[in-house]
Design an enzyme around this catalytic site. Structure first.
Site, PDB file in Angstrom:
ATOM      1  N   ASP A 208       0.737  -1.526  -0.057  1.00 48.63           N
ATOM      2  CA  ASP A 208      -0.065  -0.168  -0.351  1.00 48.63           C
ATOM      3  C   ASP A 208       0.941   1.054  -0.356  1.00 48.63           C
ATOM      4  OD1 ASP A 208      -2.397   1.268   0.779  1.00 48.63           O
ATOM      5  OD2 ASP A 208      -1.384   2.046   2.389  1.00 48.63           O
ATOM      6  N   GLU A 250       1.256  -0.690  -5.124  1.00 52.11           N
ATOM      7  CA  GLU A 250       0.401   0.608  -5.495  1.00 52.11           C
ATOM      8  C   GLU A 250       0.686   1.928  -4.971  1.00 52.11           C
ATOM      9  OE1 GLU A 250      -3.649   2.839  -3.622  1.00 52.11           O
ATOM     10  OE2 GLU A 250      -1.377   2.658  -1.902  1.00 52.11           O
TER      11      GLU A 250
HETATM   12  C1  NOJ Z   1      -4.792   3.447  -0.389  1.00 51.60           C
HETATM   13  C2  NOJ Z   1      -5.336   2.272  -0.214  1.00 51.60           C
HETATM   14  O1  NOJ Z   1      -6.757   1.812  -1.699  1.00 51.60           O
HETATM   15  C3  NOJ Z   1      -7.308   3.487   0.867  1.00 51.60           C
HETATM   16  O2  NOJ Z   1      -7.969   2.129   0.705  1.00 51.60           O
HETATM   17  C4  NOJ Z   1      -5.590   3.541   2.212  1.00 51.60           C
HETATM   18  O3  NOJ Z   1      -7.039   5.628   2.155  1.00 51.60           O
HETATM   19  C5  NOJ Z   1      -4.558   4.883   1.294  1.00 51.60           C
HETATM   20  N1  NOJ Z   1      -4.311   3.509   0.570  1.00 51.60           N
HETATM   21  C6  NOJ Z   1      -4.425   4.978   2.524  1.00 51.60           C
HETATM   22  O4  NOJ Z   1      -4.315   3.310   3.535  1.00 51.60           O
END
Ligand code: NOJ
Ligand code: CA
Length: 552
Positions: A208, A250
């Site tokens: 993430d 991500e």
């Molecule tokens: C990306 C995640 O997909 C999202 O849902 C989240 O709010 C943010 N990162 C922060 O962790």
């Protein structure tokens, strides 16, 4: 030509079809109104039948759930609402028994402010290793000019902590303090979190918010070389466990910057293709292939062992952070005339409502998703055409309970409806009374049947996950045509991005004598000759052809 990848291949992720599933929303096994691992395990047959090969399970750790679990309070156990570690192990084994891979989440840019590390840090003396698990400052001056991500809720990336008597840094919500990767103790903790889940048998992690790990004053604090060094260390640690474990980045960044998260094949195995996603929607709305072709052609090459992750929708808003101002304005106008549907720099809608519930557009978008270079990810519920509820706040409108039947609570839970973690979708078009798995399973013309069929077809041809792409340039710009090639395997995809019938004249000169065989019906078409190959496509129609060598 038909060689499906197996789950024993260390590069299984290249041939995978990934299903994104939040435990909370899928199926409530114990009747308390919240989905859980017992419930998810009970629905593995459904997922296997759908044909997906890998489950990406959204954060399932103890958490105050102020960011739906991306605010973690303990990395090494299960949120009691979702079950116990034993439940998780049983689920994992049941998934593996079916040949399904399971990837979890490594959310290490930040923790919840309720994490014991943060509670300890705020009480620890300044400069101590405990305090330095997080990023502190006496002023808000440091890292000036760094963009704010949650622009609708946060005014600054710094928040004052009255206990520590200092500001702490956060790229997301103020209750999600960023960890300090300059502290070697933090890195040690993260590697032991990795070990814990890898020992248990998970097949990989989504990383993430990776671009923001390390911060340096005077920079954008995104994509820094120091951040790449952290990812390389994580990868090296994962590789120690042997092949077959996968890391998915991500990184919502421009193509050149996302490319860096593959490194030389020594960072992440996969990364989301953020740039192409909004362009698919733009292409269809404009009835023009150019935005899509541009997005793919501007995609830099990646190492052989790596793979793009493709998606149409997910648990977040349809992000427009990385498109041009003009494109963003166009997308808002085209896809969110209702301002309630907008959040941060994006649109909080599911797939079906985005395209006005037009079955042909839903199919076309999946036709592109399943035939573009990369590994497709399906967001739970989109396979039955679920709707959303833009009034639920934050991104909760796309996170409502899965719709299994037309019974009470959509068959999701036996709880008192008032106890559910979220109301179900109940409107006349998308409500669980009309859109649900049971109904679609008894209707061979349903979207669910169609999805099962397409996923199976895609899995038969490894060229989709492993091959190159070459665009053709028919004079009709409403037609998107491309060849997918891997060694001797050759597929021709032709799509009509318009809502009206379109002619396509394809210059296939170099393939003179090849015979196109339409892949859904296995129908032989006339052989390719000297003249342009002529096709007619219905509204939003698309074809996949296997091109068979002359005399084959
Ligand atoms: C990306 C995640 O997909 C999202 O849902 C989240 O709010 C943010 N990162 C922060 O962790
Ligand atoms: Ca439950």
């Amino acid at each position: 030509m038909r060689r499906a990848g197996t789950s024993h291949d260390p590069r299984w992720y290249k041939d995978a079809v990934i299903y994104e599933v939040p435990v909370k929303s899928f199926y409530d096994g114990n009747g308390d109104g919240i989905g859980d691992f017992i419930g998810l395990e009970q629905k593995l047959d459904y997922l296997q039948k759908l044909g997906v090969t890998c489950l990406w399970v959204l954060p399932f750790f103890p958490s105050p759930l102020r960011d739906d679990g991306y605010d973690i309070a303990d990395y090494c156990t299960i949120n009691p609402s979702y079950g116990t570690i034993e439940d998780f192990k049983r689920f994992l084994k049941a998934a593996h028994d079916r040949g399904l891979k399971v990837i979890g989440e490594l959310v290490v840019n930040h923790t919840s402010d309720q994490h014991p590390w943060f509670q300890r840090a705020r009480h620890a003396p300044p400069g101590s290793p405990e305090r330095d698990y997080y990023v502190w400052s006496d002023t808000e001056e440091l890292y000036q000019g760094v963009r704010i991500i949650f622009v609708d809720t946060e005014r600054s990336n710094w928040t004052w902590d009255p206990v520590a008597k200092a500001y702490y840094y956060h790229r997301f919500f103020h209750h999600q303090p960023d960890l300090n990767f300059d502290n070697p103790a933090v890195m040690k903790e993260i590697l032991s979190v990795l070990d814990y889940w890898l020992d248990m048998g998970v097949d990989g992690f989504r990383l993430d918010a990776v671009p923001y790990l390390v911060k340096r004053d005077g920079t954008s604090c995104e994509n820094l070389p120091e951040t790449h060094a952290v990812i390389k260390a994580i990868r090296a640690h994962v590789d120690l466990r042997g092949p077959g474990k996968m890391l998915l980045a991500e990184a919502n960044q421009l193509p050149v910057d996302v490319r860096e998260y593959f490194g030389d094949g020594d960072e992440c195995h996969m990364a989301y293709h953020f740039p192409v996603m909004p362009r698919l929607f733009m292409g269809i709305h404009l009835e023009d292939r150019q935005p899509i072709v541009d997005a793919i052609e501007q995609t830099p090459p990646i190492p052989e062992s790596c793979q793009w992750a493709l998606f149409l929708r997910n648990h977040d808003e349809l992000t427009l952070e990385m498109v041009t101002d003009e494109e963003r304005d166009y997308m808002y106008l085209a896809y969110s005339q209702d301002p309630q549907a907008r959040i941060n720099a994006g649109i909080r809608r599911r797939l079906a409502p985005l395209v006005g519930n037009d079955r042909r557009q839903i199919e076309l978008l999946h036709g592109l998703l399943f035939s573009f270079p990369g590994t497709p990810i399906v967001y739970y519920g989109d396979e039955i055409g679920m709707g959303d509820n833009v009034y639920l706040g934050d991104r909760n409108g796309v996170r409502t309970p899965m719709q299994w039947t037309s019974d009470r609570n959509g068959g999701f839970s036996r709880a008192d409806p008032a106890r559910l973690y979220s109301p179900l979708i109940m409107d006349h078009v998308y409500g669980y009374q009309s859109v649900n798995v049971e109904a679609e399973e008894s209707d061979t013309a349903s979207l669910l049947y169609w999805m099962r069929n397409m996923i199976r077809l895609r899995r038969l041809f490894t060229v989709f996950g492993r091959g190159t792409i070459e665009f053709l340039a028919p004079s009709n710009r409403r037609v998107l045509a491309y060849l997918r090639r891997c060694k001797d395997d050759l597929i021709l995809c032709v799509a009509n991005l318009a809502g009206s019938v379109q002619p396509a004249e394809l210059d296939l000169g170099a393939l003179n004598g090849y015979v196109p065989v339409e892949m859904l019906g296995y129908t032989e078409f006339p052989a390719i000759g000297e003249l342009p190959y002529f096709l007619t496509l219905g509204p939003y129609g698309f074809y996949w052809f296997e091109l068979q060598r002359p005399g084959a």
